[in-house]
Write an enzyme that holds these catalytic residues in place. Structure first.
Site, PDB file in Angstrom:
ATOM      1  CB  CYS A   2      -1.430   0.239   1.331  1.00 12.14           C
ATOM      2  SG  CYS A   2      -1.905  -1.196   0.793  1.00 12.14           S
ATOM      3  NE  ARG A  28       4.448   1.574   0.113  1.00  7.79           N
ATOM      4  CZ  ARG A  28       5.406   1.359   0.777  1.00  7.79           C
ATOM      5  NH1 ARG A  28       7.017   1.930   0.544  1.00  7.79           N
ATOM      6  NH2 ARG A  28       5.212   1.347   2.180  1.00  7.79           N
ATOM      7  CG  ASN A 101       0.882   0.198   4.686  1.00  9.87           C
ATOM      8  OD1 ASN A 101       0.888  -0.846   4.764  1.00  9.87           O
ATOM      9  ND2 ASN A 101       2.119   0.698   4.253  1.00  9.87           N
ATOM     10  CD  GLU A 467      16.872 -13.735  -7.078  1.00 12.14           C
ATOM     11  OE1 GLU A 467      17.055 -14.250  -5.599  1.00 12.14           O
ATOM     12  OE2 GLU A 467      16.313 -12.230  -7.148  1.00 12.14           O
ATOM     13  CG  HIS A 490      18.505 -36.914  -3.071  1.00 13.09           C
ATOM     14  ND1 HIS A 490      18.537 -38.300  -2.636  1.00 13.09           N
ATOM     15  CD2 HIS A 490      19.624 -36.398  -2.808  1.00 13.09           C
ATOM     16  CE1 HIS A 490      20.170 -38.044  -2.487  1.00 13.09           C
ATOM     17  NE2 HIS A 490      20.000 -37.286  -2.991  1.00 13.09           N
TER      18      HIS A 490
END
Ligand code: F6R
Length: 589
Positions: A2, A28, A101, A467, A490
């Site tokens: 926000c 945001r 917020n 990443e 695995h």
């Protein structure tokens, strides 16, 4: 999570000032947005579902002569994404409007009491705040009413309240807020990058503080005792151009392209900080790295770098898990937090607990004045410039560049790190050349058809594999899983079938032979191998060459995956800057 923006000043153009401010905060949250502006007669509000992007205001709002207003970009927590749930929220008498917020943890019980006297129009926790202040206003002036209402809220919150009487009152506990002081104009924003086009003079208000903004200026008060507090004005770094995409189609591409510059700046500016940090690590009895998401991958890379280069053990934990792993912390422990935004709540919480146990806190962040930055006993500013795309790229390489400097400084070889980092910056520049980009675009076209992608690496490349997978999945929405090369057999290898693409990180280091052997295991089951590294191998169906730059190779090797992620998003028709369901700065639990 926000974005809040507010303005009060001499000029009567608040609707357009707030709209422009919100556009800079859109990263945001981009579910919906809204603004409320006032004049001496009434408060007018406009809200819309969707991204603020190129939105224009309805003419009655746009043309209103108003010198005061607040706005909000939303990342939904309570209530669906609808016009009614978008902020601002108004009191019944429309004398105040509120943007918020955070999360009001006790909103249900507050709402139950207020519902008897107030009409609610939304499902949000925020609307409770508007009615709570309205209730307090019956017996108190505005500032005192906000103090009293804010103290009744549980949770980590930041609010801005617009009053019909020409004031904005803001209060903060946990979520970020910064004030801006221009020429006869005053601002509030969730992030300093939204202020740069108006003023470089900023005041970072602390938790448990409240500020009143009006045409005459800004005053800051303690929420606890209501007394005025002296506020320090800080000068913001950066230029307006840093907050715009410029020649690039998206911020993500711009920020990927800025990486060579960012690495060189870390080398120029942060060498002394790295040497100091190495000294602190040596002095500490236990060093713990904590972070979330991409920043956690940088921590993991650091763990391997410290082991390999300096033979020094450090501990790494996902920040949200550190609360359950901190029992052994003591005043000799060093906790190093890595964060682009400096606001991630999952990092802030364990840091608070570590500080209570007397541990020393080191904050390695990109945002000046952010919560984590202010919490640091040792403060390091990464200097990567505003990172606007939701997916982190340049802040990631800045963090690893800094950690590489620290690792080599632990053994007195800082200059080796500087040399390797400069080589890595040059190699990234080569990867960003047009001819190399064309190859990556072609690979993205082919990968866009995949349902699953796997990425593998060993040693220093393990974090790169993780990443890369995060970057690809978050912007392209293709399921991508990163694994240590040895782990695949695995379990996950059961998912490999004819044509399953796998990115294999094969740098010219001690992991080369083992990772090629893992690639061969995948290929034997029909997998399609895209090798990334300095040496071509027979097992590769495709090869993206990244020249060897020693221990700095892990920085340049992530760039092809960042680019693949970006072009995959375009292939899939997604907005790489604003992936669905995400927000840049995660300030709620
Ligand atoms: C992914 C991404 C996130 C952030 C994470 C932590 O591309 O950007 O995983 O890395 O939310 O954010 P900061 O670094 O601001 O603490």
């Amino acid at each position: 999570m926000c974005g809040i923006f507010g303005y009060v000043g001499e000029l009567e153009n608040s609707p357009s000032v707030i709209l422009e401010g919100l556009k800079l905060l859109e990263y945001r949250g981009y579910d919906s947005w809204g603004i409320a502006v006032g004049n001496d007669r009434h408060i007018v509000c406009e809200k819309q579902v969707g991204k603020i992007g190129n939105a224009v205001l309805k003419s009655d709002v746009l043309n209103l002569k108003s010198n005061i207003g607040i706005g909000h970009t939303r990342w939904a927590t309570h209530g669906m994404v609808t016009d009614a749930n978008a902020h601002p929220h108004l009191s019944c008498d429309r004398q105040i409007a509120v943007v918020h917020n955070g999360i009001v943890e006790n909103f249900n019980s507050l709402k139950k009491k207020l519902e008897k006297k107030h009409e609610f129009y939304s499902d949000t926790d925020t609307e409770v705040i508007a009615h709570l202040i309205e209730q307090e206003l019956k017996t108190k002036p505005l500032k005192e009413a906000v103090v009293s209402a804010f103290k009744k809220l549980k949770g980590l919150n930041a609010i801005a309240v617009l009053s019909q009487e020409g004031e904005i009152v803001v209060a903060k506990n946990g979520s970020p807020l910064v004030l801006g002081a221009g020429d006869s104009s005053y601002y509030v924003a969730s992030d300093p990058s939204a202020l740069i086009s108006y003023t470089k003079k900023a005041i970072f208000i602390e938790d448990q503080q409240l500020a009143v903004l009006n045409k005459k200026g800004i005053q800051v008060f303690s929420l606890e005792n209501g007394k005025k507090v002296a506020s320090k004005i800080q000068t913001l770094q950066g230029e307006v151009a840093d907050t715009l995409p410029g020649e690039y189609a998206h911020f993500m591409l711009k920020e990927i392209n800025e990486q060579p510059k960012v690495i060189r700046s870390v080398v120029e500016v942060l060498t002394d900080s790295a040497v100091d940090m190495a000294r602190e690590i040596k002095a500490a009895r236990g060093t713990f790295f904590i972070a979330s998401g991409t920043a956690f991958h940088a921590c993991l890379a650091g763990t391997y770098l410290f082991s390999k280069i300096a033979g020094h053990h450090v501990n790494t934990s996902v920040a949200s898990e550190f609360n359950y792993l901190e029992d052994f912390l003591n005043p000799k422990s060093l906790v190093i937090a890595l964060s682009q935004s400096g606001e991630t709540i999952d990092v802030v919480e364990p840091l608070n607990r570590a500080a209570k146990k007397g541990a020393k806190i080191a904050a390695v962040v990109n945002n000046l004045g952010s919560t984590i930055y202010r919490m640091g006993d040792i403060k390091v500013l990464l200097g990567a410039g505003p990172e606007i795309a939701v997916a982190s790229t340049k802040a990631y390489v800045a963090k690893i560049a800094f950690l590489l400097l620290v690792a080599y400084s632990l053994v007195g070889k800082t200059s080796t790190a500087k040399r390797l980092l400069r080589q890595s910056a040059n190699e990234i520049e080569r990867l960003l050349r047009k001819s190399d980009l064309e190859k990556i675009k072609k690979t993205a076209k082919f990968l866009a058809k995949a349902e699953h992608i796997y990425t593998i690496g060993r040693g220093l490349s393990y974090s790169t594999a993780l990443e890369s997978a995060l970057k690809i999945k978050e912007v392209s929405y293709i399921h991508t899983e990163g694994l240590a090369g040895g782990e695949l057999k695995h379990g996950t290898i059961a998912l490999v079938s004819r044509g399953t693409p796998c990115l294999v990180y094969a740098p010219s280091d001690e992991t080369y032979e083992a990772i090629i052997s893992n690639a061969t295991e995948i290929k034997s089951r029909g997998g399609f191998i895209i090798g990334i590294g300095s040496k071509k191998a027979d097992v590769f169906d495709e090869w993206i060459e990244v020249k060897d730059t020693g221990d700095a190779s892990l920085i340049s090797m992530v760039v092809p995956a960042q680019l693949l992620a970006y072009y995959l998003a375009l292939e899939k028709g997604a907005d790489p800057d604003k992936p669905r369901n995400l927000a840049k700065s995660v300030t709620v639990k």
